[in-house]
Enzyme design. Sequence first.
Site, short mmCIF file in Angstrom:
data_model
loop_
_atom_site.label_atom_id
_atom_site.label_comp_id
_atom_site.label_asym_id
_atom_site.label_seq_id
_atom_site.Cartn_x
_atom_site.Cartn_y
_atom_site.Cartn_z
N TYR A 1 27.74 43.45 35.58
CA TYR A 1 28.47 44.31 36.53
C TYR A 1 28.60 45.72 35.95
O TYR A 1 28.26 46.71 36.62
CB TYR A 1 29.85 43.72 36.82
CG TYR A 1 30.71 44.64 37.67
CD1 TYR A 1 30.48 44.75 39.04
CD2 TYR A 1 31.72 45.41 37.11
CE1 TYR A 1 31.25 45.60 39.82
CE2 TYR A 1 32.50 46.25 37.88
CZ TYR A 1 32.26 46.35 39.24
OH TYR A 1 33.01 47.20 40.01
N1 LIG Z 1 38.41 46.37 42.87
C1 LIG Z 1 38.19 46.91 41.68
O1 LIG Z 1 38.91 46.63 40.68
C2 LIG Z 1 37.09 47.93 41.52
C3 LIG Z 1 37.11 48.77 40.39
C4 LIG Z 1 36.07 49.68 40.23
C5 LIG Z 1 35.06 49.76 41.16
N2 LIG Z 1 35.07 48.93 42.26
C6 LIG Z 1 33.98 49.01 43.21
O2 LIG Z 1 34.49 49.43 44.46
C7 LIG Z 1 33.67 48.93 45.52
C8 LIG Z 1 34.53 48.26 46.57
O3 LIG Z 1 35.23 47.19 45.96
P1 LIG Z 1 36.59 46.61 46.56
O4 LIG Z 1 37.54 46.48 45.44
O5 LIG Z 1 36.99 47.34 47.77
O6 LIG Z 1 36.12 45.11 46.88
P2 LIG Z 1 35.98 44.31 48.27
O7 LIG Z 1 37.24 44.43 49.03
O8 LIG Z 1 35.47 42.96 47.89
O9 LIG Z 1 34.86 45.12 49.08
C9 LIG Z 1 33.48 44.98 48.84
C10 LIG Z 1 32.75 45.24 50.13
O10 LIG Z 1 31.34 45.17 49.85
C11 LIG Z 1 30.74 44.35 50.84
N3 LIG Z 1 29.58 43.69 50.29
C12 LIG Z 1 29.50 42.95 49.15
N4 LIG Z 1 28.28 42.46 49.01
C13 LIG Z 1 27.55 42.88 50.07
C14 LIG Z 1 26.22 42.67 50.50
N5 LIG Z 1 25.36 41.89 49.80
N6 LIG Z 1 25.81 43.26 51.65
C15 LIG Z 1 26.66 44.01 52.39
N7 LIG Z 1 27.94 44.23 52.03
C16 LIG Z 1 28.38 43.66 50.89
C17 LIG Z 1 31.79 43.32 51.20
O11 LIG Z 1 31.49 42.75 52.46
P3 LIG Z 1 32.27 41.42 52.97
O12 LIG Z 1 33.74 41.70 52.77
O13 LIG Z 1 31.86 41.31 54.39
O14 LIG Z 1 31.82 40.31 52.10
C18 LIG Z 1 33.04 44.19 51.20
O15 LIG Z 1 33.19 44.80 52.46
C19 LIG Z 1 32.64 48.00 44.86
O16 LIG Z 1 31.43 48.69 44.67
C20 LIG Z 1 33.27 47.70 43.51
O17 LIG Z 1 32.32 47.38 42.53
C21 LIG Z 1 36.08 48.03 42.46
#
Ligand SMILES: NC(=O)c1ccc[n+]([C@@H]2O[C@H](COP(=O)([O-])OP(=O)(O)OC[C@H]3O[C@@H](n4cnc5c(N)ncnc54)[C@H](OP(=O)(O)O)[C@@H]3O)[C@@H](O)[C@H]2O)c1
Length: 262
Positions: free
Chosen positions: A152
């Site tokens: 990741y």
């Molecule tokens: N949360 C953290 O601690 C954190 C920290 C740093 C960076 N980030 C980054 O921030 C971004 C958003 O994360 P979040 O925390 O908001 O998590 P999240 O709520 O799980 O959102 C992720 C989104 O990506 C979509 N997604 C995942 N795999 C996909 C695929 N194969 N095709 C199309 N859509 C896909 C999901 O769709 P579905 O919901 O429909 O499955 C969801 O809408 C990510 O890139 C993550 O790596 C998160």
Amino acid sequence: MTQTALISGGSSGIGLALSERLLERGFRLLWVSLDEDEIAHARQSLLERHPDAEIEGRAMNLADPQSVARLVQWAQGEGGLDLLVNNAGFGVYGPSVSLAVEAEQAMIDVNARALHAMTRAFLPLMEAAGGGTIINIASNSAFVPTPGLAVYAATKAFVRHYSNALSQELEQSGSPVRVMTVCPSAVSDTPFKERAAAKDVRTFSSFSATTAGEVASDILKGYDRGASEVITGAAMRRAMWLMRFSPAPLVRWLTQRETQRI
Ligand SMILES: NC(=O)c1ccc[n+]([C@@H]2O[C@H](COP(=O)([O-])OP(=O)(O)OC[C@H]3O[C@@H](n4cnc5c(N)ncnc54)[C@H](OP(=O)(O)O)[C@@H]3O)[C@@H](O)[C@H]2O)c1
């Protein structure tokens, strides 16, 4: 004229929080996420608060290389994009050797390969249309090798290096398109940590943890001031500044501590 934003993963977490703020600024939204029901539910809840909002969503798997061509066709049919937010992504927590190779490769496909393909597909279209912004969501794990999130963090290091270099290239060439990299610290209130099987990992409750709302606000502050990179959360910004003067063994120890289960 109404501006249009395509947000991958717009129906959940950070993408959803950012979507609401963009709606408040009058943007029209196009979403791509995996789950059709989640898209419908998130769209409905935003429409209840913003009855005039224009939101369209498509369920597609960005790990499928064909998805990008379909998204380009859709967005061009809607008059093109002013803003592309490559936000979709996921993590899988655990020692690399304990994880399925397929799960690790899917992370590479979605977090890195699809983000690159989307950027390459939409950038020339934005240039031809006279301008636009691409926001690529990396992570604070892009800065240091991260045990427990080895692949990741490596995908996010790719996002950060690629996006920062591209941003410089575009600036040097006088392109009307700008690229902004976002590095959120752990976000405590999105499904990410449950989906990553990392709910009890220290970083999600540590001093530097943030919320989706804070991340969305920091993204828009960076967007407004023309930043090329944004680290979200005041505590994380201070920690990253201090890290520049910290010896490598201390940074390694802190990273290991933050990524252990409590
Ligand atoms: N949360 C953290 O601690 C954190 C920290 C740093 C960076 N980030 C980054 O921030 C971004 C958003 O994360 P979040 O925390 O908001 O998590 P999240 O709520 O799980 O959102 C992720 C989104 O990506 C979509 N997604 C995942 N795999 C996909 C695929 N194969 N095709 C199309 N859509 C896909 C999901 O769709 P579905 O919901 O429909 O499955 C969801 O809408 C990510 O890139 C993550 O790596 C998160």
